[in-house]
Design a protein around this motif. Structure first.
Motif, PDB file in Angstrom:
ATOM      1  N   UNK A 163       0.832  -1.207   0.000  1.00  0.00           N
ATOM      2  CA  UNK A 163       0.000   0.000   0.000  1.00  0.00           C
ATOM      3  C   UNK A 163       0.868   1.259   0.000  1.00  0.00           C
ATOM      4  N   UNK A 164       1.902   1.285   0.816  1.00  0.00           N
ATOM      5  CA  UNK A 164       2.771   2.457   0.903  1.00  0.00           C
ATOM      6  C   UNK A 164       3.524   2.686  -0.405  1.00  0.00           C
ATOM      7  N   UNK A 165       3.953   1.611  -1.057  1.00  0.00           N
ATOM      8  CA  UNK A 165       4.678   1.755  -2.327  1.00  0.00           C
ATOM      9  C   UNK A 165       3.782   2.320  -3.425  1.00  0.00           C
ATOM     10  N   UNK A 166       2.502   1.965  -3.392  1.00  0.00           N
ATOM     11  CA  UNK A 166       1.563   2.510  -4.378  1.00  0.00           C
ATOM     12  C   UNK A 166       1.343   3.996  -4.121  1.00  0.00           C
ATOM     13  N   UNK A 167       1.147   4.366  -2.864  1.00  0.00           N
ATOM     14  CA  UNK A 167       0.896   5.767  -2.517  1.00  0.00           C
ATOM     15  C   UNK A 167       2.120   6.637  -2.792  1.00  0.00           C
TER      16      UNK A 167
END
Length: 302
Positions: free
Chosen positions: A208-212
């Motif tokens: 999730x953090x890598x997408x954001x």
């Protein structure tokens, strides 16, 4: 998570049964246990239990075991979305890239022919690999899917360096998936569900953090496999089970002969061990059983 672990344990038992000297007396009971488990697309893709059950079907001589295995595979096929050939997918990507290049070239040509007053606007245009915003849609199902992805991205506190709003990223992910399937059938829905499931996984916050943060683009997220999206813990668990399976096969084939003349059709390596057994009448040639010492793949040829 409980279902997946149970399936992995069952898979390990079935792998042993499919070996040349495996005891299949409990095969039917194990298959009936599988029938009672709430197996879905996520569990199928992560455990690959379908391949193991199919291998057991081929190796068994018990008609009831074969029939039960066939029924399981038939039921599971309903969860698996149709996948396009890699060549077709690559061809579409190349055509898309060519169209983008033509548009960019045309835009640059028009800018150079404009008056000097438009030079500042032409200089500000930058080529992008994906639209800055997804086209709007009035389809209620697609809107709901975009909302589900956005909610998954907003599930926890926003990290530093967010490149876009969760809503905008969700629209781009959904648009990329829709462009691949061109409809909202089971393949589209399963792809969306797997994205949402992995983004919401509390044991895999890095995805999730890598997408954001833009480390993983919306287009990339839309096409990632379950293995690629998995958490480090799940990847380690898979490696552990794979190693154990290889060790079990190697133990079973300990008296075999090592050779580099045979090539594994699964991983391409030539680190193999083979045994020969008389599985048919004495006047027929022996059957050769081969084990890949690199990935654990087993096959036979006469």
């Amino acid at each position: 998570m409980g279902c997946e672990e149970e399936v992995l344990k069952i898979k390990k038992k079935l792998d042993k049964m499919t070996s040349s000297d495996g005891d299949q007396t409990q095969a039917l009971d194990i298959l009936k246990v599988l029938q009672g488990l709430p197996i879905n697309f996520q569990v199928l893709s992560k455990t690959r239990i379908g391949m193991t059950v199919n291998a057991l079907r081929k190796a068994s001589t018990d008609e009831e075991v074969i029939s039960t295995a066939k029924q399981l595979i038939k039921n599971w096929k309903k969860f698996v979305p149709d996948k396009k050939d890699d060549d077709e997918k690559e061809g579409k990507e190349e055509k898309k890239k060519e169209k983008e290049d033509k548009k960019e070239s045309k835009s640059n040509s028009n800018s150079s022919n404009n008056s000097n007053g438009s030079s500042s606007s032409s200089g500000s245009s930058k080529p992008v690999s994906f639209p800055t915003s997804a086209p709007p849609t009035t389809d209620s199902l697609r809107l709901k899917c975009r909302e589900m992805i956005a909610n998954a991205l907003k599930l926890a506190e926003m990290p530093d360096g967010v490149v876009d709003t969760p809503e905008s990223l969700a629209e781009k992910v959904e648009e990329a998936i829709y462009q691949e399937y061109r409809n909202t059938d089971s393949g589209y829905k399963n792809r969306l569900r797997s994205r949402v499931y992995n983004l919401k996984d509390s044991k895999n916050p890095q995805l999730r953090e890598n997408v954001l943060r833009g480390v993983i683009s919306p287009l990339r997220l839309a096409t990632m496999s379950s293995e690629e999206m998995a958490s480090a813990e799940m990847k380690a668990l898979r490696e552990k089970f794979t190693k154990e399976a290889i060790d079990d096969h190697q133990l079973a084939m300990a008296q075999g002969t090592k050779t580099d003349l045979l090539k594994c059709g699964k991983c391409g390596h030539r680190e193999c061990t083979y045994n020969q057994m008389q599985t048919r009448s004495s006047d027929e040639p022996m059957t050769t059983f081969v084990l890949c010492n690199h990935c654990g793949n087993r096959w036979k040829f006469c």
